[in-house]
Design a protein around this motif. Sequence first.
Motif, PDB file in Angstrom:
ATOM      1  N   LEU A   1       0.862  -1.119  -0.019  1.00 10.82           N
ATOM      2  CA  LEU A   1       0.012  -0.094   0.051  1.00 10.82           C
ATOM      3  C   LEU A   1       0.992   1.326  -0.029  1.00 10.82           C
ATOM      4  N   LEU A   2       1.900   1.253   0.767  1.00 12.86           N
ATOM      5  CA  LEU A   2       2.884   2.486   0.704  1.00 12.86           C
ATOM      6  C   LEU A   2       3.319   2.602  -0.668  1.00 12.86           C
ATOM      7  N   GLY A   3       3.806   1.671  -1.321  1.00  7.42           N
ATOM      8  CA  GLY A   3       4.319   1.802  -2.661  1.00  7.42           C
ATOM      9  C   GLY A   3       3.422   2.216  -3.632  1.00  7.42           C
ATOM     10  N   ARG A   4       1.960   1.787  -3.503  1.00  3.51           N
ATOM     11  CA  ARG A   4       0.843   2.279  -4.451  1.00  3.51           C
ATOM     12  C   ARG A   4       0.563   3.833  -4.124  1.00  3.51           C
ATOM     13  N   PHE A   5       0.788   4.123  -2.790  1.00  3.00           N
ATOM     14  CA  PHE A   5       0.373   5.542  -2.117  1.00  3.00           C
ATOM     15  C   PHE A   5       1.389   6.410  -2.760  1.00  3.00           C
ATOM     16  N   ALA A   6       2.771   5.809  -2.738  1.00  3.75           N
ATOM     17  CA  ALA A   6       3.654   7.004  -3.307  1.00  3.75           C
ATOM     18  C   ALA A   6       3.620   6.904  -4.807  1.00  3.75           C
ATOM     19  N   GLY A   7       3.218   6.087  -5.642  1.00  2.00           N
ATOM     20  CA  GLY A   7       3.025   6.445  -6.892  1.00  2.00           C
ATOM     21  C   GLY A   7       1.995   7.373  -7.179  1.00  2.00           C
ATOM     22  N   LEU A   8       0.734   7.021  -6.606  1.00  2.00           N
ATOM     23  CA  LEU A   8      -0.525   7.860  -6.646  1.00  2.00           C
ATOM     24  C   LEU A   8      -0.160   9.292  -6.308  1.00  2.00           C
ATOM     25  N   PHE A   9       0.257   9.353  -4.894  1.00  2.00           N
ATOM     26  CA  PHE A   9       0.593  10.772  -4.634  1.00  2.00           C
ATOM     27  C   PHE A   9       1.372  11.616  -5.427  1.00  2.00           C
ATOM     28  N   ALA A  10       2.639  10.944  -6.024  1.00  2.00           N
ATOM     29  CA  ALA A  10       3.316  11.718  -6.996  1.00  2.00           C
ATOM     30  C   ALA A  10       2.582  12.084  -8.114  1.00  2.00           C
ATOM     31  N   VAL A  11       1.673  11.462  -8.787  1.00  2.00           N
ATOM     32  CA  VAL A  11       0.848  11.769 -10.092  1.00  2.00           C
ATOM     33  C   VAL A  11      -0.244  12.978  -9.670  1.00  2.00           C
ATOM     34  N   ILE A  12      -0.982  12.622  -8.521  1.00  2.96           N
ATOM     35  CA  ILE A  12      -1.888  13.796  -7.925  1.00  2.96           C
ATOM     36  C   ILE A  12      -1.485  15.027  -7.630  1.00  2.96           C
ATOM     37  N   ALA A  13      -0.139  14.924  -6.990  1.00  2.00           N
ATOM     38  CA  ALA A  13       0.604  16.174  -6.476  1.00  2.00           C
ATOM     39  C   ALA A  13       0.864  16.776  -7.786  1.00  2.00           C
ATOM     40  N   PHE A  14       1.342  16.109  -8.772  1.00  2.00           N
ATOM     41  CA  PHE A  14       1.720  16.815  -9.991  1.00  2.00           C
ATOM     42  C   PHE A  14       0.543  17.521 -10.768  1.00  2.00           C
ATOM     43  N   ILE A  15      -0.557  17.135 -10.711  1.00  2.17           N
ATOM     44  CA  ILE A  15      -1.533  17.825 -11.264  1.00  2.17           C
ATOM     45  C   ILE A  15      -2.233  18.661 -10.663  1.00  2.17           C
ATOM     46  N   ALA A  16      -1.981  18.599  -9.210  1.00  3.37           N
ATOM     47  CA  ALA A  16      -2.538  19.558  -8.120  1.00  3.37           C
ATOM     48  C   ALA A  16      -1.818  20.979  -7.936  1.00  3.37           C
ATOM     49  N   SER A  17      -0.293  20.584  -8.367  1.00  3.88           N
ATOM     50  CA  SER A  17       0.563  21.616  -8.115  1.00  3.88           C
ATOM     51  C   SER A  17       1.167  22.210  -9.353  1.00  3.88           C
ATOM     52  N   GLY A  18       1.251  21.193 -10.537  1.00  7.62           N
ATOM     53  CA  GLY A  18       2.028  21.446 -11.566  1.00  7.62           C
ATOM     54  C   GLY A  18       1.691  22.810 -12.282  1.00  7.62           C
ATOM     55  N   PRO A  19       0.432  23.020 -12.532  1.00 10.15           N
ATOM     56  CA  PRO A  19       0.079  24.152 -13.187  1.00 10.15           C
ATOM     57  C   PRO A  19       0.186  25.441 -12.388  1.00 10.15           C
ATOM     58  N   GLN A  20       0.328  25.429 -11.161  1.00 13.19           N
ATOM     59  CA  GLN A  20       0.661  26.683 -10.320  1.00 13.19           C
ATOM     60  C   GLN A  20       2.202  26.975 -10.434  1.00 13.19           C
ATOM     61  N   LEU A  21       3.001  25.736 -10.502  1.00 19.44           N
ATOM     62  CA  LEU A  21       4.137  25.991 -10.676  1.00 19.44           C
ATOM     63  C   LEU A  21       4.585  26.598 -11.958  1.00 19.44           C
ATOM     64  N   LEU A  22       3.879  26.231 -12.972  1.00 13.08           N
ATOM     65  CA  LEU A  22       4.125  26.780 -14.278  1.00 13.08           C
ATOM     66  C   LEU A  22       3.706  28.282 -14.681  1.00 13.08           C
ATOM     67  N   ILE A  23       2.631  28.664 -13.719  1.00 12.28           N
ATOM     68  CA  ILE A  23       2.282  30.186 -13.644  1.00 12.28           C
ATOM     69  C   ILE A  23       3.284  30.831 -12.877  1.00 12.28           C
ATOM     70  N   LEU A  24       3.909  30.273 -11.745  1.00 17.48           N
ATOM     71  CA  LEU A  24       4.856  30.939 -11.129  1.00 17.48           C
ATOM     72  C   LEU A  24       6.125  31.316 -11.984  1.00 17.48           C
TER      73      LEU A  24
END
Lengths: 329, 301, 240
Positions: free
Chosen positions: B138-161
Amino acid sequence: MTSLPPPPPPPPQGGPAGSPGLAKGDTMIEAKAATKWFGDLVAVSDVSFRIGAGVTALLGPNGAGKSTMLRMLSGQARPSRGEIHIVGGDPRTDPDVRRRIGIVPQQEAVFEALTALEFVTLSARLSELDDPTSAAIKALEIVELDTGDKRRLPTYSKGMRQRVKIAQCIVHEPDVVLLDEPLTGLDPRQRLAMVELFHTLGNDGMCVLISSHVLEEVERFGSNVLVIAKGRLAAQGDFHAIRALMSDRPLRVLVKAESARALAAALVANEAVLGVRLEDSATISVEAADGGAFGLAIAALAQQVGATLIEVRPLDDDLESVFKYLVNR
Amino acid sequence: MTDARIHDTGYRKFEGERRPVWWAILDLAKHGVQRVLGLKRKGKHKLLPFAIIVAAFLPAIVIVGLAVMNPFDDLSDRGPQFNDVSDVGPQLGEYFGFISLLVVLFVSFVSPEALCTDRRTGMLGLYLASPLTRDTYLLGRFAGLFAVIAFIASGPQLLILAATGFEGSGPDNVLGYLSEFARIVAAGFLVALLLTTVGMAISSLTARNGIASALIVITLMTLAAVTGALIEGGGVADEFAVFNVVGLAESVGRRIFGEPPHSDVGTEVLATPLVIFAALAWSTAAITFCRFRYQRIDVRQ
Amino acid sequence: MRLTRPRPPIKELYRLLWRMQITRGRLIGLGVLGSITILIALLGRGADDVNDAALGAVAGYGLGVVAAISAVWVATSTLGNLVEDGLLVYLWTKPTDRWLIPIAALAASLSVLAMVVLVPVSIAAAVTEVDGLVTATIAAVTLSLAAYSSLFVALGLAFRRALWWGLAYILIWENVIARVGSGTARFSILSYGQSIIARAADTEPRTGLRSSAASWIVPIVVTVAGMVFATRRLDRAEID
């Protein structure tokens, strides 16, 4: 019932036809240059054959194209090129043809909400039988399943589910029966019973085509085979006859005799013999270029050198040897 | 005497050094990222995740495009409302609210893809036959999912910055940029944590991807509708808005950026510590539930 | 064995597909989802604008969330699960006319949805005590469910991830793009249903699309189109 025009060679394989409207030797399954590709992958390439009543095994290693061939024969897949005819019609578009086909697909899934009797009755009803329940009970009895079992199919063992699938396939007494790996999951006793059932169906005039990659299974189905390797039809017919046609491959024969060394020396001098190996004082293995000529020569040679023959047995006349040769050449 | 010899080519046990289990967890996380994004697979597997990622990044890309093609001075000519490039799109703290439906859709795709597929295909049994336990899986699966969801949740803002930096309308100094960067990362972390854990908890209920996707969407949309109706029409306490997971995720971003709360999501009356606490509580409850489910799942080999 | 051509086996197909849909988990899940509409409608009676609250509960949540998502869940799986599990072969290879299969799937989906959507949403409309809302709700929900179900039955045949695509359609198109204005709303099933309910509640529909003859005709056209597409898809399909 539609009949095909008189078939060109090779003639259809199979035993006597007993189904009404079908004459002995009628072609029931015909593939004409059938080809199937998926993108860049050619799964079946230019396969042509005709089959009549009786049991025929569709043999090939995993990934050879057997299931794709069966899917084309049942109409599930459209040939990319070429034609498929089942009892003279197109199984994809002609409901009358579909009514005369029974199928056991490879996948294990069954309708989870149904009991065995409900599943087979549904199949009978969809095949437009006028008394589907009686037909379903009869089919379930044939495959030795309890017709009064109220359990749903997911609770059945793998072998029981396989027998239910066979029952739904034969419930409408089709002319053509297509079975994809039908013995999967059955125990040895059930396998024997099913093989016997397939032979009975074949003898009753049905055209039974059984796909398998398990050679021991196929040998039980009889000697008629279609061998598919790498998507191509590698051979068809009786596998003993196929072996006899392999003139480019020497026949290996085991000879047991008294005075084996003297007999071996005489064999070396014979033109039909390519090689001789003395295994022990009473056993010789022989590679013969011509099986027929060797058969005629061995007795005379034994008499000539005073050797008593105990046993003469071909070593590679079995299906496994034929199959290995066909798929590896 | 000759040097010739015949070697045994049969089975040999691996005698080399074995890596610790966290390598397996990392590999599982990496595989999870590849799987949910369809990497190293045919184009059709990439279609869904990348379509959502592109849609989520689209406003940010437009902003960046404007920054590149229209320097600040040109843009201000279009009217007084355009003082800088960030005025043409959502503010950094608002961005998640702007794409929240897309992110919910993304979560409803990636969480079942990572968890349900393993159960349906029997891969879970193979993983658990390795040094991985149910928890480390579960930890491995969480890490993978967290990475892609964090990417979509904060990537655009980083791009705007980055775009505001390029254009010159961003923070005045490096410290300001670092501060904005830290806010984006912190907001992205909390939002991703909340949605990853909730998505995993719901996905643990079924082995069918489609049903898990539907359950995630239904749960999140229903929670939003019910909490809104209860607060507006039912007279329940405003704090009940913490049960609106999507609203909570949206509020987290706004609070971290110090922007005014959005009245539509019902969390505008909540104190900032309560919002953050509620997000962490949801995550803890969700991952506990997911772990509870996985401890009881029958694994077929 | 004597073969006849008796009545088409639509009843058997319907019963099979209906039974496959009736699982305890699904009924409970969708039943709870539908019942929440009643709760929201009850809460709406205390709102300042009762009609607007009724529209929000029945047309917004009941039709926009419960009906749409339940329809996508049930209808995509009716034939989609058969395709996914390799069971369609048992129906497709039979001599039965293939158009019966999507028709039976539509009927089975609608039967299930009537229980878990139409009943609770209609009750929700009743508890709002807004005059004429129940009849309008029954009509709007029935028309919308038929259109959605037909569309999603076809989608289940066309795509492996039909449920997810359906959800994306509901969330992005129906709930965002179609709300931009009456122009995009004309291409939204939900908008037509909501316009019927909004007219009964004497409020302005949120999409701006007012009720007209099209509100009744378009869902019927979509239903027929979905069935035609599904039949053609079945005829041309390659079955595993």
